[in-house]
Motif scaffolding. Sequence first.
Motif, PDB file in Angstrom:
ATOM      1  N   ILE A   1      -2.541  -2.739  -0.841  1.00  0.00           N
ATOM      2  CA  ILE A   1      -1.589  -2.584   0.266  1.00  0.00           C
ATOM      3  C   ILE A   1      -0.811  -3.871   0.454  1.00  0.00           C
ATOM      4  O   ILE A   1      -1.224  -4.946   0.025  1.00  0.00           O
ATOM      5  CB  ILE A   1      -2.316  -2.223   1.580  1.00  0.00           C
ATOM      6  CG1 ILE A   1      -3.381  -3.252   1.923  1.00  0.00           C
ATOM      7  CG2 ILE A   1      -2.899  -0.850   1.535  1.00  0.00           C
ATOM      8  CD1 ILE A   1      -4.035  -3.026   3.262  1.00  0.00           C
TER       9      ILE A   1
ATOM     10  N   HIS B   1      -5.476   8.851   6.081  1.00  0.00           N
ATOM     11  CA  HIS B   1      -4.844   8.056   5.024  1.00  0.00           C
ATOM     12  C   HIS B   1      -4.537   8.807   3.748  1.00  0.00           C
ATOM     13  O   HIS B   1      -3.740   8.357   2.940  1.00  0.00           O
ATOM     14  CB  HIS B   1      -5.691   6.834   4.699  1.00  0.00           C
ATOM     15  CG  HIS B   1      -7.099   7.155   4.300  1.00  0.00           C
ATOM     16  ND1 HIS B   1      -7.427   7.716   3.102  1.00  0.00           N
ATOM     17  CD2 HIS B   1      -8.255   6.995   4.993  1.00  0.00           C
ATOM     18  CE1 HIS B   1      -8.729   7.875   3.040  1.00  0.00           C
ATOM     19  NE2 HIS B   1      -9.259   7.469   4.183  1.00  0.00           N
TER      20      HIS B   1
ATOM     21  N   ALA C   1      -7.739   5.178  13.193  1.00  0.00           N
ATOM     22  CA  ALA C   1      -7.652   5.301  11.734  1.00  0.00           C
ATOM     23  C   ALA C   1      -9.054   5.095  11.171  1.00  0.00           C
ATOM     24  O   ALA C   1      -9.865   4.376  11.761  1.00  0.00           O
ATOM     25  CB  ALA C   1      -6.693   4.265  11.172  1.00  0.00           C
TER      26      ALA C   1
ATOM     27  N   ILE D   1      -4.750   8.825  12.418  1.00  0.00           N
ATOM     28  CA  ILE D   1      -4.099   8.568  11.133  1.00  0.00           C
ATOM     29  C   ILE D   1      -5.081   8.922  10.021  1.00  0.00           C
ATOM     30  O   ILE D   1      -6.160   8.350   9.936  1.00  0.00           O
ATOM     31  CB  ILE D   1      -3.651   7.104  11.030  1.00  0.00           C
ATOM     32  CG1 ILE D   1      -2.681   6.811  12.154  1.00  0.00           C
ATOM     33  CG2 ILE D   1      -3.123   6.816   9.647  1.00  0.00           C
ATOM     34  CD1 ILE D   1      -1.530   5.978  11.893  1.00  0.00           C
TER      35      ILE D   1
ATOM     36  N   GLY E   1      -6.503   6.075  -0.076  1.00  0.00           N
ATOM     37  CA  GLY E   1      -5.972   5.123   0.886  1.00  0.00           C
ATOM     38  C   GLY E   1      -7.119   4.600   1.724  1.00  0.00           C
ATOM     39  O   GLY E   1      -8.284   4.703   1.362  1.00  0.00           O
ATOM     40  N   GLY E   2      -6.802   4.025   2.848  1.00  0.00           N
ATOM     41  CA  GLY E   2      -7.820   3.535   3.759  1.00  0.00           C
ATOM     42  C   GLY E   2      -7.201   3.362   5.137  1.00  0.00           C
ATOM     43  O   GLY E   2      -6.015   3.640   5.343  1.00  0.00           O
ATOM     44  N   ALA E   3      -7.991   2.894   6.082  1.00  0.00           N
ATOM     45  CA  ALA E   3      -7.516   2.746   7.453  1.00  0.00           C
ATOM     46  C   ALA E   3      -6.304   1.822   7.527  1.00  0.00           C
ATOM     47  O   ALA E   3      -5.377   2.059   8.296  1.00  0.00           O
ATOM     48  CB  ALA E   3      -8.650   2.224   8.336  1.00  0.00           C
ATOM     49  N   ASP E   4      -6.274   0.773   6.721  1.00  0.00           N
ATOM     50  CA  ASP E   4      -5.157  -0.177   6.752  1.00  0.00           C
ATOM     51  C   ASP E   4      -3.947   0.288   5.955  1.00  0.00           C
ATOM     52  O   ASP E   4      -2.909  -0.369   5.974  1.00  0.00           O
ATOM     53  CB  ASP E   4      -5.595  -1.537   6.201  1.00  0.00           C
ATOM     54  CG  ASP E   4      -6.464  -2.306   7.177  1.00  0.00           C
ATOM     55  OD1 ASP E   4      -6.573  -1.867   8.336  1.00  0.00           O
ATOM     56  OD2 ASP E   4      -7.019  -3.349   6.782  1.00  0.00           O
ATOM     57  N   SER E   5      -4.045   1.403   5.258  1.00  0.00           N
ATOM     58  CA  SER E   5      -2.930   1.866   4.425  1.00  0.00           C
ATOM     59  C   SER E   5      -1.664   2.140   5.236  1.00  0.00           C
ATOM     60  O   SER E   5      -0.568   2.026   4.729  1.00  0.00           O
ATOM     61  CB  SER E   5      -3.315   3.130   3.666  1.00  0.00           C
ATOM     62  OG  SER E   5      -4.349   2.868   2.771  1.00  0.00           O
ATOM     63  N   HIS E   6      -1.830   2.511   6.482  1.00  0.00           N
ATOM     64  CA  HIS E   6      -0.683   2.820   7.353  1.00  0.00           C
ATOM     65  C   HIS E   6      -0.580   1.818   8.494  1.00  0.00           C
ATOM     66  O   HIS E   6      -0.185   2.176   9.598  1.00  0.00           O
ATOM     67  CB  HIS E   6      -0.823   4.238   7.896  1.00  0.00           C
ATOM     68  CG  HIS E   6      -0.778   5.294   6.839  1.00  0.00           C
ATOM     69  ND1 HIS E   6       0.385   5.712   6.261  1.00  0.00           N
ATOM     70  CD2 HIS E   6      -1.765   5.983   6.224  1.00  0.00           C
ATOM     71  CE1 HIS E   6       0.127   6.623   5.357  1.00  0.00           C
ATOM     72  NE2 HIS E   6      -1.177   6.809   5.305  1.00  0.00           N
TER      73      HIS E   6
ATOM     74  N   ASP F   1     -11.649   4.972   7.357  1.00  0.00           N
ATOM     75  CA  ASP F   1     -11.811   4.984   5.902  1.00  0.00           C
ATOM     76  C   ASP F   1     -12.595   6.239   5.552  1.00  0.00           C
ATOM     77  O   ASP F   1     -13.704   6.442   6.040  1.00  0.00           O
ATOM     78  CB  ASP F   1     -12.597   3.747   5.428  1.00  0.00           C
ATOM     79  CG  ASP F   1     -11.825   2.453   5.620  1.00  0.00           C
ATOM     80  OD1 ASP F   1     -10.581   2.498   5.586  1.00  0.00           O
ATOM     81  OD2 ASP F   1     -12.455   1.395   5.779  1.00  0.00           O
TER      82      ASP F   1
END
Length: 188
Positions: free
Chosen positions: A76, A119, A144, A117, A123-128, A146
């Motif tokens: 990311i 993903h 969000a 959210i 993806g993951g929690a920080d992807s967005h 994982d």
Amino acid sequence: PRYNKNRNKKTRRGHTDSAVRKEHTMAIRRDRRKWFRKVLHIAVIAVCVSVLLSLTSAGVFFRCFFGRSELTAQTIELRYADIDRTAYPRQEVSFLSGKNRLRGYFYGTGEQGVVLIVHGMNGGADSHLPEILYFADHGWRVFAFDGTGVRDSEGSGTVSLSQLHNDTLAALEYLSQSEYRALPVVLY
């Protein structure tokens, strides 16, 4: 001659014409049955080989593309570690999806509702994170997580879209039992 115009007249070998014809017809039927069985066996083997190849290639495909997803420098562009944590604090929680414990994060303090959210695959929690910050800045609380087999959550990999669906249902169930259950939930 083997066949005569008179049907019941004996041939040189002592058989009647109708008996010879019947024997000849039976031989043709036996040959056709043998041929049909061979073709059927070949078709069954071809179908079995095709199914095995399909299942094997699908298994390899899923292992290659939907195995465990770890956070790397190339994964990311924006990470939670890169932003001002005092301006955007997050609350870490965990919940079960099947046998796996998933890691989730609440961002923001807004009371308009909760934006969940999801993903997607790998993806993951920080992807967005840019979207998370946008919603948090505009009065929303953001949740969000994982998914199974992703970053800080348990599991050997993102097995399929149905697993992602199950993880999303588990996250919604967690929200329905959390302190934010009175707020409306929006999926993103």
